[in-house]
Design a protein around this motif. Structure first.
Motif, PDB file in Angstrom:
ATOM      1  N   UNK A  53       0.810  -1.228   0.000  1.00  0.00           N
ATOM      2  CA  UNK A  53       0.000   0.000   0.000  1.00  0.00           C
ATOM      3  C   UNK A  53       0.840   1.273   0.000  1.00  0.00           C
ATOM      4  N   UNK A  54       2.100   1.173   0.423  1.00  0.00           N
ATOM      5  CA  UNK A  54       2.958   2.361   0.481  1.00  0.00           C
ATOM      6  C   UNK A  54       3.335   2.818  -0.926  1.00  0.00           C
ATOM      7  N   UNK A  55       3.353   4.142  -1.135  1.00  0.00           N
ATOM      8  CA  UNK A  55       3.705   4.711  -2.438  1.00  0.00           C
ATOM      9  C   UNK A  55       4.962   5.568  -2.305  1.00  0.00           C
ATOM     10  N   UNK A  56       6.032   5.152  -2.993  1.00  0.00           N
ATOM     11  CA  UNK A  56       7.291   5.898  -2.947  1.00  0.00           C
ATOM     12  C   UNK A  56       7.090   7.331  -3.430  1.00  0.00           C
ATOM     13  N   UNK A  57       6.244   7.479  -4.434  1.00  0.00           N
ATOM     14  CA  UNK A  57       6.021   8.804  -4.999  1.00  0.00           C
ATOM     15  C   UNK A  57       5.494   9.793  -3.983  1.00  0.00           C
ATOM     16  N   UNK A  58       4.660   9.318  -3.065  1.00  0.00           N
ATOM     17  CA  UNK A  58       4.106  10.208  -2.043  1.00  0.00           C
ATOM     18  C   UNK A  58       5.213  10.734  -1.136  1.00  0.00           C
ATOM     19  N   UNK A  59       6.141   9.865  -0.769  1.00  0.00           N
ATOM     20  CA  UNK A  59       7.249  10.281   0.087  1.00  0.00           C
ATOM     21  C   UNK A  59       8.178  11.237  -0.658  1.00  0.00           C
ATOM     22  N   UNK A  60       8.459  10.933  -1.911  1.00  0.00           N
ATOM     23  CA  UNK A  60       9.336  11.799  -2.704  1.00  0.00           C
ATOM     24  C   UNK A  60       8.712  13.179  -2.906  1.00  0.00           C
ATOM     25  N   UNK A  61       7.406  13.204  -3.149  1.00  0.00           N
ATOM     26  CA  UNK A  61       6.730  14.499  -3.321  1.00  0.00           C
ATOM     27  C   UNK A  61       6.744  15.301  -2.022  1.00  0.00           C
ATOM     28  N   UNK A  62       6.632  14.599  -0.898  1.00  0.00           N
ATOM     29  CA  UNK A  62       6.663  15.275   0.404  1.00  0.00           C
ATOM     30  C   UNK A  62       8.029  15.935   0.626  1.00  0.00           C
ATOM     31  N   UNK A  63       9.093  15.189   0.339  1.00  0.00           N
ATOM     32  CA  UNK A  63      10.449  15.737   0.496  1.00  0.00           C
ATOM     33  C   UNK A  63      10.666  16.900  -0.467  1.00  0.00           C
ATOM     34  N   UNK A  64      10.163  16.751  -1.687  1.00  0.00           N
ATOM     35  CA  UNK A  64      10.314  17.810  -2.684  1.00  0.00           C
ATOM     36  C   UNK A  64       9.618  19.093  -2.232  1.00  0.00           C
ATOM     37  N   UNK A  65       8.424  18.942  -1.697  1.00  0.00           N
ATOM     38  CA  UNK A  65       7.676  20.116  -1.235  1.00  0.00           C
ATOM     39  C   UNK A  65       8.406  20.806  -0.089  1.00  0.00           C
ATOM     40  N   UNK A  66       8.992  20.016   0.807  1.00  0.00           N
ATOM     41  CA  UNK A  66       9.693  20.599   1.953  1.00  0.00           C
ATOM     42  C   UNK A  66      10.969  21.324   1.526  1.00  0.00           C
ATOM     43  N   UNK A  67      11.734  20.708   0.624  1.00  0.00           N
ATOM     44  CA  UNK A  67      13.025  21.280   0.231  1.00  0.00           C
ATOM     45  C   UNK A  67      12.901  22.368  -0.829  1.00  0.00           C
ATOM     46  N   UNK A  68      11.786  22.365  -1.561  1.00  0.00           N
ATOM     47  CA  UNK A  68      11.633  23.322  -2.647  1.00  0.00           C
ATOM     48  C   UNK A  68      12.213  22.832  -3.959  1.00  0.00           C
ATOM     49  N   UNK A  69      12.670  21.578  -3.995  1.00  0.00           N
ATOM     50  CA  UNK A  69      13.205  20.992  -5.218  1.00  0.00           C
ATOM     51  C   UNK A  69      12.100  20.260  -5.982  1.00  0.00           C
ATOM     52  N   UNK A  70      12.350  20.002  -7.265  1.00  0.00           N
ATOM     53  CA  UNK A  70      11.476  19.119  -8.028  1.00  0.00           C
ATOM     54  C   UNK A  70      11.722  17.679  -7.582  1.00  0.00           C
ATOM     55  N   UNK A  71      10.751  16.811  -7.835  1.00  0.00           N
ATOM     56  CA  UNK A  71      10.920  15.398  -7.482  1.00  0.00           C
ATOM     57  C   UNK A  71      12.152  14.821  -8.167  1.00  0.00           C
ATOM     58  N   UNK A  72      12.376  15.204  -9.417  1.00  0.00           N
ATOM     59  CA  UNK A  72      13.548  14.698 -10.148  1.00  0.00           C
ATOM     60  C   UNK A  72      14.845  15.136  -9.474  1.00  0.00           C
ATOM     61  N   UNK A  73      14.850  16.346  -8.905  1.00  0.00           N
ATOM     62  CA  UNK A  73      16.043  16.830  -8.206  1.00  0.00           C
ATOM     63  C   UNK A  73      16.239  16.079  -6.891  1.00  0.00           C
ATOM     64  N   UNK A  74      15.143  15.763  -6.210  1.00  0.00           N
ATOM     65  CA  UNK A  74      15.238  14.977  -4.976  1.00  0.00           C
ATOM     66  C   UNK A  74      15.842  13.611  -5.278  1.00  0.00           C
ATOM     67  N   UNK A  75      15.382  12.990  -6.356  1.00  0.00           N
ATOM     68  CA  UNK A  75      15.889  11.670  -6.738  1.00  0.00           C
ATOM     69  C   UNK A  75      17.380  11.729  -7.060  1.00  0.00           C
ATOM     70  N   UNK A  76      17.806  12.784  -7.737  1.00  0.00           N
ATOM     71  CA  UNK A  76      19.206  12.880  -8.169  1.00  0.00           C
ATOM     72  C   UNK A  76      20.147  13.297  -7.043  1.00  0.00           C
ATOM     73  N   UNK A  77      19.622  13.971  -6.011  1.00  0.00           N
ATOM     74  CA  UNK A  77      20.499  14.461  -4.941  1.00  0.00           C
ATOM     75  C   UNK A  77      20.439  13.610  -3.675  1.00  0.00           C
ATOM     76  N   UNK A  78      19.528  12.642  -3.625  1.00  0.00           N
ATOM     77  CA  UNK A  78      19.384  11.826  -2.415  1.00  0.00           C
ATOM     78  C   UNK A  78      19.674  10.360  -2.727  1.00  0.00           C
ATOM     79  N   UNK A  79      19.654   9.532  -1.693  1.00  0.00           N
ATOM     80  CA  UNK A  79      19.852   8.097  -1.886  1.00  0.00           C
ATOM     81  C   UNK A  79      18.718   7.338  -1.202  1.00  0.00           C
TER      82      UNK A  79
END
Length: 453
Positions: free
Chosen positions: A63-89
């Motif tokens: 039931x967990x969706x990775x996209x939801x977590x990535x979007x949450x981090x993106x919203x907090x940092x101000x980055x796009x989801x693609x930038x979160x993916x490229x700058x995080x692990x």
């Protein structure tokens, strides 16, 4: 179910990006509240330090969706989801365990072997417990990592060969100047990192240290404590003032007289800017250079200040680079810890794989308990003349027989869960479950009941 990790650290991300991920203490509660509401999330621990921000999750992967977590981090940092993916692990299951063990022992730190991270990991776990966000899986993982790190600090020389950012800053000062005793040093902030720097300066009997803080009372408290400590080291019969407290508004005047400034603070904006340094230059009556060391993340010294003539500015990553050289003793200690770590990780891996069998074990124990209770009730109805003591003896022996008969299926379930090939793991468990007539619901909680004695 799966253990997941989303994070950034000094190894993956430069400071100008990493500082966007930092979570201030007053926002931690909000993040716990938000993330625990995501579908499939059952446990969360957030580790946010000056060098890393990491989210440890235990989730139901159906039931967990990775996209939801990535979007949450993106919203907090101000980055796009693609930038979160490229700058995080991201990591999962055993890789998360291995990573956390490395982090907690200081092997993944900016300063290899530094000890502050152990306290920060303990604090992160306590914070998660405070918000009721952690359960048996992440709690066990973190406690195992903390216990291992404590043991390594006790049994190896890691404490003697490690650096914290604070001690690294003092090392840079000593490399810059032949003697710090008569140098004017400014410490901006009054937290733990500044206190560690102050402690090191006290041992070297530095005579002119200014502690600058937004709240004067905090600066006064640290100054008083350090003056008592310094006096006790060098002339216990007389109290002398080596440390002096100042408010933040005095910073330009204080810097104008300084040789070095160490900044470890937090604020909404930069504390030292080109404009402030212009004021310093107007007051300063000398052409001697000013060394500025920024231990803050996010940075408190505006990067544009590097263009200001007469100033040498080092941020956390640059301080690390200057102190990153290892020696033979440290290399030997690291080798020893890694050897011990392999064995510890294997134990954790076995423990975690066994958790897959928990619903089956609970079903076996529940079924056996029900069978015992029904049988005992039948005996009580058919033999009412038996005494309480006789019933207790029968109950004890029935429990012993059931435990003995359950031992083989329980061990079989645990062994099936330990199968190395994860893609076959659930198949083996299902086969054993059907063989023993077990009916397991997907919604059944993964909390192990106590074994019958």
């Amino acid at each position: 179910m799966k253990i997941l990790l989303y994070g950034v650290s000094h190894k993956s991300t430069p400071i100008q990006i990493r500082e966007k991920y930092v979570i201030p203490q007053d926002l931690i509660a909000t993040q716990y509240q938000d993330i625990t509401q995501f579908d499939g999330v059952t446990e969360v621990v957030i580790l946010s330090t000056c060098n890393r921000t990491e989210y440890y999750l235990y989730v139901d992967e159906t039931t967990f969706m990775h996209g939801e977590m990535l979007r949450y981090i993106a919203e907090y940092t101000g980055f796009d989801v693609s930038e979160v993916i490229s700058t995080s692990y991201g990591k999962s299951n055993n890789d998360v365990g291995e990573h956390l063990f490395h982090v907690t022992t200081g092997l993944d730190s900016l300063m290899i072997g530094e000890t502050q991270i152990l306290g920060q990991v303990k604090k992160a776990l306590a914070e998660s417990q405070k918000h009721h966000a952690v359960g048996p899986i992440l709690s066990s993982l973190f406690n195992k990592a903390i216990a291992f790190a404590k043991r390594m600090h006790t049994t190896t020389k890691i404490d003697q060969v490690s650096f914290s950012p604070s001690t690294a800053a003092v090392k840079i000062m000593n490399a810059e100047f032949e003697d710090l005793v008569d140098k004017r040093i400014v410490l901006v902030g009054a937290g733990e990192m500044i206190q560690i720097v102050a402690n090191q300066l006290a041992k070297q009997k530095v005579e002119q240290v200014s502690i600058v803080n937004r709240t004067l009372a905090h600066a006064e408290k640290v100054s008083d404590e350090m003056n008592e400590y310094t006096s006790s080291l060098h002339h216990p019969d007389k109290l002398r003032r080596y440390f002096s407290p100042f408010e933040l508004k005095s910073l330009p005047v204080i810097l104008a007289k300084a040789d070095v400034a160490v900044v470890a603070a937090s604020a909404d904006g930069y504390l030292i800017t080109p404009e402030l340094l212009e004021k310093v230059a107007e007051i300063r009556k000398t052409e001697k250079s000013l060394l500025l060391l920024d231990l803050s993340v996010p940075r408190m010294i505006d990067p544009k200040s590097i263009l200001f003539e007469g100033c040498t500015i080092l941020d956390m990553d640059q301080i690390s680079a200057q102190n990153g050289k290892t020696n033979e003793v440290r290399e030997e200690v690291i080798k020893t810890i890694k050897e011990e770590l392999e064995e510890e990780l294997e134990k954790f891996s076995f423990w975690y794989r066994e958790r897959k069998a928990v619903p089956y074990l609970n079903e076996i124990r529940s079924r056996n308990t029900l069978l015992k209770d029904r049988t005992l009730k039948s005996i009580q109805q058919k033999l009412p003349e038996l005494s309480t003591h006789e019933y207790e003896v029968i109950d004890k022996h029935m429990a012993s027989i059931i435990n003995h008969l359950s031992r083989s299926p329980i061990q079989a379930m645990k062994e099936a869960a330990k199968m190395e090939k994860s893609e076959n793991k659930q198949d083996y468990l299902d086969i054993y479950g059907k063989f023993f007539g077990l009916k397991i619901s997907k919604e059944q909680p993964e909390k192990e009941s106590e074994a019958d004695e």
